[in-house]
Design a protein around this motif. Sequence first.
Motif, PDB file in Angstrom:
ATOM      1  N   LEU A  33       0.956  -1.058   0.706  1.00  0.00           N
ATOM      2  CA  LEU A  33      -0.076  -0.318  -0.481  1.00  0.00           C
ATOM      3  C   LEU A  33       0.662   1.191   0.388  1.00  0.00           C
ATOM      4  O   LEU A  33       0.086   2.204   0.000  1.00  0.00           O
ATOM      5  CB  LEU A  33      -0.667   0.284   1.011  1.00  0.00           C
ATOM      6  CG  LEU A  33      -1.887  -0.830   1.120  1.00  0.00           C
ATOM      7  CD1 LEU A  33      -3.509  -0.693   2.384  1.00  0.00           C
ATOM      8  CD2 LEU A  33      -2.609  -0.752   0.131  1.00  0.00           C
ATOM      9  N   ARG A  34       2.022   1.093  -0.119  1.00  0.00           N
ATOM     10  CA  ARG A  34       2.850   2.715  -0.130  1.00  0.00           C
ATOM     11  C   ARG A  34       2.468   2.852  -1.530  1.00  0.00           C
ATOM     12  O   ARG A  34       3.389   4.359  -1.187  1.00  0.00           O
ATOM     13  CB  ARG A  34       5.191   1.684   0.040  1.00  0.00           C
ATOM     14  CG  ARG A  34       5.493   1.879  -1.074  1.00  0.00           C
ATOM     15  CD  ARG A  34       6.240   0.729  -0.868  1.00  0.00           C
ATOM     16  NE  ARG A  34       6.502  -0.340  -1.899  1.00  0.00           N
ATOM     17  CZ  ARG A  34       6.802  -1.722  -2.402  1.00  0.00           C
ATOM     18  NH1 ARG A  34       5.816  -2.176  -1.483  1.00  0.00           N
ATOM     19  NH2 ARG A  34       7.792  -1.566  -3.580  1.00  0.00           N
ATOM     20  N   PHE A  35       2.362   3.022  -2.318  1.00  0.00           N
ATOM     21  CA  PHE A  35       1.818   2.622  -3.660  1.00  0.00           C
ATOM     22  C   PHE A  35       0.739   4.348  -3.534  1.00  0.00           C
ATOM     23  O   PHE A  35       0.540   5.565  -4.497  1.00  0.00           O
ATOM     24  CB  PHE A  35       1.925   2.630  -4.822  1.00  0.00           C
ATOM     25  CG  PHE A  35       2.847   1.866  -4.869  1.00  0.00           C
ATOM     26  CD1 PHE A  35       4.369   2.199  -5.249  1.00  0.00           C
ATOM     27  CD2 PHE A  35       2.887   0.096  -4.391  1.00  0.00           C
ATOM     28  CE1 PHE A  35       5.638   1.603  -5.556  1.00  0.00           C
ATOM     29  CE2 PHE A  35       4.105  -0.550  -4.744  1.00  0.00           C
ATOM     30  CZ  PHE A  35       5.479  -0.094  -5.259  1.00  0.00           C
ATOM     31  N   VAL A  36      -0.135   4.061  -2.319  1.00  0.00           N
ATOM     32  CA  VAL A  36      -0.881   4.968  -2.681  1.00  0.00           C
ATOM     33  C   VAL A  36      -1.260   5.330  -0.748  1.00  0.00           C
ATOM     34  O   VAL A  36      -2.764   6.321  -0.697  1.00  0.00           O
ATOM     35  CB  VAL A  36      -2.108   4.211  -2.562  1.00  0.00           C
ATOM     36  CG1 VAL A  36      -2.909   3.433  -4.064  1.00  0.00           C
ATOM     37  CG2 VAL A  36      -2.910   3.076  -1.944  1.00  0.00           C
ATOM     38  N   ARG A  37      -0.132   5.716  -0.509  1.00  0.00           N
ATOM     39  CA  ARG A  37      -0.735   6.002   1.246  1.00  0.00           C
ATOM     40  C   ARG A  37      -0.506   7.636   1.626  1.00  0.00           C
ATOM     41  O   ARG A  37      -0.798   8.092   2.637  1.00  0.00           O
ATOM     42  CB  ARG A  37       1.103   5.734   2.020  1.00  0.00           C
ATOM     43  CG  ARG A  37       1.385   4.662   2.377  1.00  0.00           C
ATOM     44  CD  ARG A  37       0.148   3.789   3.250  1.00  0.00           C
ATOM     45  NE  ARG A  37       0.476   2.734   4.374  1.00  0.00           N
ATOM     46  CZ  ARG A  37      -0.399   2.085   4.347  1.00  0.00           C
ATOM     47  NH1 ARG A  37      -1.671   2.388   4.765  1.00  0.00           N
ATOM     48  NH2 ARG A  37      -0.095   0.615   5.050  1.00  0.00           N
ATOM     49  N   ILE A  43      -9.998   6.276   0.319  1.00  0.00           N
ATOM     50  CA  ILE A  43      -9.554   5.981  -0.901  1.00  0.00           C
ATOM     51  C   ILE A  43      -8.595   4.091  -0.920  1.00  0.00           C
ATOM     52  O   ILE A  43      -8.313   3.111  -1.407  1.00  0.00           O
ATOM     53  CB  ILE A  43      -9.020   6.133  -1.353  1.00  0.00           C
ATOM     54  CG1 ILE A  43      -9.342   7.199  -2.020  1.00  0.00           C
ATOM     55  CG2 ILE A  43      -7.946   5.560  -3.152  1.00  0.00           C
ATOM     56  CD1 ILE A  43     -10.738   6.963  -2.954  1.00  0.00           C
ATOM     57  N   ILE A  44      -7.230   4.851   0.382  1.00  0.00           N
ATOM     58  CA  ILE A  44      -6.540   3.457   0.688  1.00  0.00           C
ATOM     59  C   ILE A  44      -7.161   1.574   1.099  1.00  0.00           C
ATOM     60  O   ILE A  44      -7.138   0.764   0.759  1.00  0.00           O
ATOM     61  CB  ILE A  44      -5.832   4.446   1.349  1.00  0.00           C
ATOM     62  CG1 ILE A  44      -4.309   5.114   0.897  1.00  0.00           C
ATOM     63  CG2 ILE A  44      -4.904   3.066   2.060  1.00  0.00           C
ATOM     64  CD1 ILE A  44      -3.950   5.275   2.168  1.00  0.00           C
ATOM     65  N   GLU A  45      -9.068   2.377   1.660  1.00  0.00           N
ATOM     66  CA  GLU A  45      -9.175   1.098   2.190  1.00  0.00           C
ATOM     67  C   GLU A  45      -9.872   0.711   1.862  1.00  0.00           C
ATOM     68  O   GLU A  45      -9.857  -0.805   1.381  1.00  0.00           O
ATOM     69  CB  GLU A  45     -10.485   2.012   3.736  1.00  0.00           C
ATOM     70  CG  GLU A  45     -10.925   1.192   4.290  1.00  0.00           C
ATOM     71  CD  GLU A  45     -10.246  -0.395   4.946  1.00  0.00           C
ATOM     72  OE1 GLU A  45     -11.388  -1.563   5.196  1.00  0.00           O
ATOM     73  OE2 GLU A  45      -9.062   0.029   5.526  1.00  0.00           O
ATOM     74  N   GLN A  46     -10.514   1.141   0.376  1.00  0.00           N
ATOM     75  CA  GLN A  46     -10.683   0.654  -0.711  1.00  0.00           C
ATOM     76  C   GLN A  46      -9.828  -0.384  -1.118  1.00  0.00           C
ATOM     77  O   GLN A  46     -10.480  -1.294  -1.807  1.00  0.00           O
ATOM     78  CB  GLN A  46     -11.537   1.582  -1.827  1.00  0.00           C
ATOM     79  CG  GLN A  46     -12.632   2.336  -1.189  1.00  0.00           C
ATOM     80  CD  GLN A  46     -13.941   3.581  -2.130  1.00  0.00           C
ATOM     81  OE1 GLN A  46     -12.482   3.572  -3.304  1.00  0.00           O
ATOM     82  NE2 GLN A  46     -14.569   3.969  -2.046  1.00  0.00           N
TER      83      GLN A  46
END
Length: 197
Positions: A33-37, A43-46
């Motif tokens: 998930l580092r790419f969307v942090r 959004i991260i949760e989705q």
Amino acid sequence: MPLKANAQRLKPKTDVYSLPNSQQHLTPNNDPLRFVRHYPAHIIEQVNQLMQQQKLAQQLLQRYPLIHDIRSDKALYDYTMQFKQTYLRQSAPLTKVVFDDKINLSHHALGLHRYVNRRQGHKLKATNEIRISSRLRRIPEPLLRMVVVHELAHLKEKEHNKAFYQLCCLMETNYHQLEFDMRLLLICEALETSPYP
């Protein structure tokens, strides 16, 4: 000697080396998930839910079912020059556009823009090069387009500032969505579940 006594008195009782430092609070390099942090929490949760349900690759494949047919460095150069001629005709010349085996996707790098100064005799020759990860030979064309647009924008704007992203959006109106989808692909790559092997 009073200075030494004061120094001992000011010595902290806690070993400062045992305290957590800023490096320990950074996102670990192995966290997909580092790419969307930097996106909003919802959004991260989705993305995390899709990742946990192993549906992230499937969603990308539904959105982008076909990969591009640009395989050679010459084809990549021609493809890139179409954008440059349309949007950046007045920018510095581009001498090389190649797929590069040395660019590692896991370190956030999709491509590199290099400004190189070379001395030839008494002349100083400046060249602009774009190098794109060889792993991007087998991805959908819209995602390759996003990377090419990103690297071309660096011909005029060196920093990732507002002017840089405005230029990206001028060349590709759907730039932000494509960048997000590329980040989803990077997550799949990190999980070794890419839909485009």
